[in-house]
Design a protein around this motif. Sequence first.
Motif, PDB file in Angstrom:
ATOM      1  N   LYS A   1      -9.405   6.419  -7.002  1.00 14.55           N
ATOM      2  CA  LYS A   1      -8.965   6.367  -5.334  1.00 14.55           C
ATOM      3  C   LYS A   1      -7.660   7.382  -4.963  1.00 14.55           C
ATOM      4  CE  LYS A   1      -8.329   2.599  -2.331  1.00 14.55           C
ATOM      5  NZ  LYS A   1      -7.324   1.758  -1.695  1.00 14.55           N
TER       6      LYS A   1
ATOM      7  N   GLU B   1       4.888   3.408   4.004  1.00 16.34           N
ATOM      8  CA  GLU B   1       4.014   3.932   3.481  1.00 16.34           C
ATOM      9  C   GLU B   1       2.928   3.810   4.190  1.00 16.34           C
ATOM     10  OE1 GLU B   1       2.291   1.723   0.130  1.00 16.34           O
ATOM     11  OE2 GLU B   1       4.041   1.842  -0.819  1.00 16.34           O
TER      12      GLU B   1
ATOM     13  N   TRP C   1     -11.399  -0.784   4.334  1.00 19.57           N
ATOM     14  CA  TRP C   1      -9.673  -0.516   4.354  1.00 19.57           C
ATOM     15  C   TRP C   1     -10.549  -0.660   5.666  1.00 19.57           C
ATOM     16  CZ3 TRP C   1      -5.283   0.075   1.545  1.00 19.57           C
ATOM     17  CH2 TRP C   1      -4.779  -0.653   0.313  1.00 19.57           C
TER      18      TRP C   1
ATOM     19  N   TYR D   1      -4.766   9.724  -3.195  1.00 17.08           N
ATOM     20  CA  TYR D   1      -4.262   9.921  -1.518  1.00 17.08           C
ATOM     21  C   TYR D   1      -3.117  10.758  -1.670  1.00 17.08           C
ATOM     22  CZ  TYR D   1      -4.837   4.619  -0.656  1.00 17.08           C
ATOM     23  OH  TYR D   1      -5.038   3.046  -1.222  1.00 17.08           O
TER      24      TYR D   1
ATOM     25  N   GLU E   1       6.639  -4.676  -0.763  1.00 14.81           N
ATOM     26  CA  GLU E   1       5.263  -5.391  -0.814  1.00 14.81           C
ATOM     27  C   GLU E   1       5.580  -6.878  -1.577  1.00 14.81           C
ATOM     28  OE1 GLU E   1       1.262  -3.344  -1.264  1.00 14.81           O
ATOM     29  OE2 GLU E   1       2.130  -2.121   0.502  1.00 14.81           O
TER      30      GLU E   1
ATOM     31  N   GLN F   1       2.777   4.158 -10.816  1.00 11.94           N
ATOM     32  CA  GLN F   1       1.767   4.604 -10.809  1.00 11.94           C
ATOM     33  C   GLN F   1       1.611   6.537 -11.261  1.00 11.94           C
ATOM     34  OE1 GLN F   1       1.921   3.209  -7.019  1.00 11.94           O
ATOM     35  NE2 GLN F   1      -0.586   3.377  -7.067  1.00 11.94           N
TER      36      GLN F   1
ATOM     37  N   TRP G   1       1.803   7.734   1.864  1.00 21.07           N
ATOM     38  CA  TRP G   1       1.315   7.698   0.023  1.00 21.07           C
ATOM     39  C   TRP G   1       0.128   8.699   0.284  1.00 21.07           C
ATOM     40  CZ3 TRP G   1       3.506   5.099  -2.652  1.00 21.07           C
ATOM     41  CH2 TRP G   1       3.013   4.181  -4.705  1.00 21.07           C
TER      42      TRP G   1
ATOM     43  N   SER H   1      -3.928   4.557  -9.074  1.00 20.84           N
ATOM     44  CA  SER H   1      -3.879   3.601  -7.824  1.00 20.84           C
ATOM     45  C   SER H   1      -4.245   1.916  -8.374  1.00 20.84           C
ATOM     46  CB  SER H   1      -5.015   3.318  -7.488  1.00 20.84           C
ATOM     47  OG  SER H   1      -5.220   1.930  -6.286  1.00 20.84           O
ATOM     48  N   TRP H   2      -3.776   0.714  -8.569  1.00 24.45           N
ATOM     49  CA  TRP H   2      -2.465  -0.187  -9.364  1.00 24.45           C
ATOM     50  C   TRP H   2      -5.191  -0.632  -9.862  1.00 24.45           C
ATOM     51  CZ3 TRP H   2       2.071  -0.756 -11.008  1.00 24.45           C
ATOM     52  CH2 TRP H   2       2.657  -0.233  -9.603  1.00 24.45           C
TER      53      TRP H   2
ATOM     54  N   ASN I   1       5.105  -0.621   5.530  1.00 30.98           N
ATOM     55  CA  ASN I   1       3.392   0.045   5.443  1.00 30.98           C
ATOM     56  C   ASN I   1       2.267  -0.173   5.136  1.00 30.98           C
ATOM     57  OD1 ASN I   1       5.708   0.409   3.084  1.00 30.98           O
ATOM     58  ND2 ASN I   1       4.945  -0.044   1.348  1.00 30.98           N
TER      59      ASN I   1
ATOM     60  N   HIS J   1       9.134  -1.572  -7.113  1.00 31.08           N
ATOM     61  CA  HIS J   1       7.955  -1.122  -7.096  1.00 31.08           C
ATOM     62  C   HIS J   1       7.091  -1.915  -8.217  1.00 31.08           C
ATOM     63  CE1 HIS J   1       4.726   1.329  -4.031  1.00 31.08           C
ATOM     64  NE2 HIS J   1       4.593   0.235  -5.100  1.00 31.08           N
TER      65      HIS J   1
ATOM     66  N   TYR K   1      -1.543  -0.196   6.381  1.00 36.70           N
ATOM     67  CA  TYR K   1      -2.736   0.646   5.896  1.00 36.70           C
ATOM     68  C   TYR K   1      -3.659   0.342   6.652  1.00 36.70           C
ATOM     69  CZ  TYR K   1      -0.959   2.469   1.594  1.00 36.70           C
ATOM     70  OH  TYR K   1       0.169   3.231   0.905  1.00 36.70           O
TER      71      TYR K   1
HETATM   72  C1  BGP Z   1       0.562  -0.325  -1.639  1.00 33.27           C
HETATM   73  C2  BGP Z   1       1.424   0.144  -2.452  1.00 33.27           C
HETATM   74  C3  BGP Z   1       1.299   0.639  -3.592  1.00 33.27           C
HETATM   75  C4  BGP Z   1      -0.152   1.456  -3.153  1.00 33.27           C
HETATM   76  C5  BGP Z   1      -0.577   1.619  -1.929  1.00 33.27           C
HETATM   77  C6  BGP Z   1      -2.219   2.129  -2.325  1.00 33.27           C
HETATM   78  O1  BGP Z   1       0.167  -1.649  -0.992  1.00 33.27           O
HETATM   79  O2  BGP Z   1       2.716  -0.084  -2.404  1.00 33.27           O
HETATM   80  O3  BGP Z   1       1.872   0.773  -4.604  1.00 33.27           O
HETATM   81  O4  BGP Z   1      -1.158   0.884  -4.017  1.00 33.27           O
HETATM   82  O5  BGP Z   1      -0.566   0.507  -1.681  1.00 33.27           O
HETATM   83  O6  BGP Z   1      -3.134   1.101  -2.130  1.00 33.27           O
HETATM   84  P1  BGP Z   1      -4.301   0.530  -3.514  1.00 33.27           P
HETATM   85  O7  BGP Z   1      -3.642   2.083  -4.072  1.00 33.27           O
HETATM   86  O8  BGP Z   1      -4.699   0.109  -3.957  1.00 33.27           O
HETATM   87  O9  BGP Z   1      -5.019   1.694  -3.068  1.00 33.27           O
END
Ligand code: BGP
Length: 479
Positions: A440, A379, A353, A442, A170, A23, A426, A433-434, A299, A124, A301
Motif C-alpha cells: 500500500k 496528512e 477508504w 502513498y 492520531e 515507517q 502522506w 504501512s502499519w 489528518n 507517532h 483521508y
Molecule cells: C494515518 C497514520 C499514518 C499512516 C496513514 C495511512 O492514520 O498517521 O502513520 O499510516 O494513516 O494509513 P495506512 O498506512 O493504514 O494506509
Amino acid sequence: MIHKKLKPFPPHFLWGAASAAYQVEGAWDVDGKGVSNWDKFVRIPGKTFKGTTGDVAVDHYHRYKEDIQLMAEMGMKAYRFSVAWTRIFPSGRGEINEKGIEFYEHLINDLKAKGIEPILTLYHWDLPQALQDEYGGWESREIISDFTRYSVELFKRFGDRVKYWVSLNEQNIFTMLGYRLGAHPPGVMDDKLFYQVNHHANLANASVIKEFRKYVPDGKIGPSFAYSPAYARTSNPKDIIAAENAEELNSHWWMDIYAWGRYPKAVWNYIESNGLAPQIEEGDFELLSQGTPDFMGVNYYQTTTYEENPLNNGAGIAKINTTGEKGTSEDTGIPGVFKTVENPHLERTDWDWNIDPLGLRIALRRITNRYNLPILISENGLGAFDKLEKDDVVNDNYRIDYIRTHIEAMQEAISDGVDVLGYCVWSFTDLLSWLNGFQKRYGFVYVNQHEEGEHDLRRVKKKSFDWYKKVIASNGTVL
Ligand code: BGP
C-alpha cells in the motif's frame, strides 16, 4: 456556496509531505536505539501483512540525505517527520542516547540548509517497550512525566531551529486500534481501559504543550487528529442522531479536550452511565485547560457515513481491510449508538477508504466553526498499488487526481474563511504501512522495497513528483 473568485494560498503556505519514524527509518537496533512496542508487535505471527516489519523500512536512517535532496529538488516547503523516542531514551527514561540526538540534529540541519521547514512530531506511535513492560505505557499516569521529560529534551535541543511541532499523532487511532480493536500494540480489547488510556494521553498532551511555552515561546504546537467527518445515511432522524453520536463520540471527544480542556457532555454522560468513564484526579482539568494548542493538526483521508444501529443484535466491531482486496471491510458499530454504512455517492480505494474531497472542505469548516483555531493539514493522501513500469516509470495519475481535488477543496475552504497553515501529503517516499506492508503505497517517490523478491531500496520519482513540484512552484495556482 460558490465563490466567484477563490482566495489565493497565503504567501508562506507550507506545502509539504509527512512521514513517521517507524515507517521510514529502519535501523531498528542501530546506534543505541531501544526496542519500541512496534519492534515487538510486528514479530508476533499474523499481526501485519505478510509479517512485514520496520526493521529496514525504507532505510531513511541511512539514506536521509538522498531523500532530503529529492525534497529540495521538488521545492518542498515543509517536511513533517517524527522522532523515535527509543533513539533518544532507549528505555523511555533515564540516560540520553546522544547518537539518537545526533541523527535528528543532522536531519534538521540538512532540511534547514535546503530551506525546508521541519515539522517535528513528538509521538507517532512507537512507544518505548520498556515503559509498556514497566507500567503498561499509556495505561499509567506515569507516562505523563516520562513523555514530558522526553519532549522537553527535544524542545531544548531543537527549539531554536524547529518552530512547528506536533504533540501526539492520531491519539484517536492509536488508542482505538491498541485498546479497542486489538489490532495495534498492545493488542488489547477493553472499552473501559480505552477511555482511561485516553485520559492519560490527554494529560500528557496538555503537559507537553504547557512546557513548550517555556522552551519555545516563538513556536507553534498542536496535536494531529484523524478527523473523519460523520454523514447521516438518510434524513431519517434516527440516522441523523446516529451521525451526531458518531461526530461527538469519535471526534468531539478528542478535539474538545484539546481545544477547551473539557469533555463533551453527551459523551461523558453516555460513558458514565455505561461504567466506562475514566478516573479523574484533582487538578486534571486545570492542566487540560492550560495545555491548549496553537493549531489543530488534521489528518484527513475520508468521511464516514452512519445509520441507526439497534441495541439488540446491532453491529459491533468488524473486520478491517488490510489486504487491498476491495470490498472486504465490514460495517462496524456500537449497538444503540451508530453503525457505519457504505456511501453510494463515493468511490472507494482498494482498501475501502472513501474518496471524498468535498469532505475535506466540510472537515475544515466544521473545525473552524467549532474551535476557531488555525489548521495544519498534517496528512492527506492516497494509498494504492503502484506499478513500476519499464525504465523506472510510475504513472500514478490516480494519486494526482486525488491530491488535486483535495487541494481544490482546501482552497474552497480557505475562501470560506478557514485559516490553513499548510498541507502535508502522506507521504514523500513510499513507506511501510502499519498493517498493510509495502504494497500500500502513498509516496511521490517510489521505493523499491517489498515483502518478497527483489528490493534494492532505490528511489524512483513517480509522475506525481513532477506534478506536485509545479503545484508548489506556482503556490497552488497550477493544479
Ligand atoms: C494515518 C497514520 C499514518 C499512516 C496513514 C495511512 O492514520 O498517521 O502513520 O499510516 O494513516 O494509513 P495506512 O498506512 O493504514 O494506509
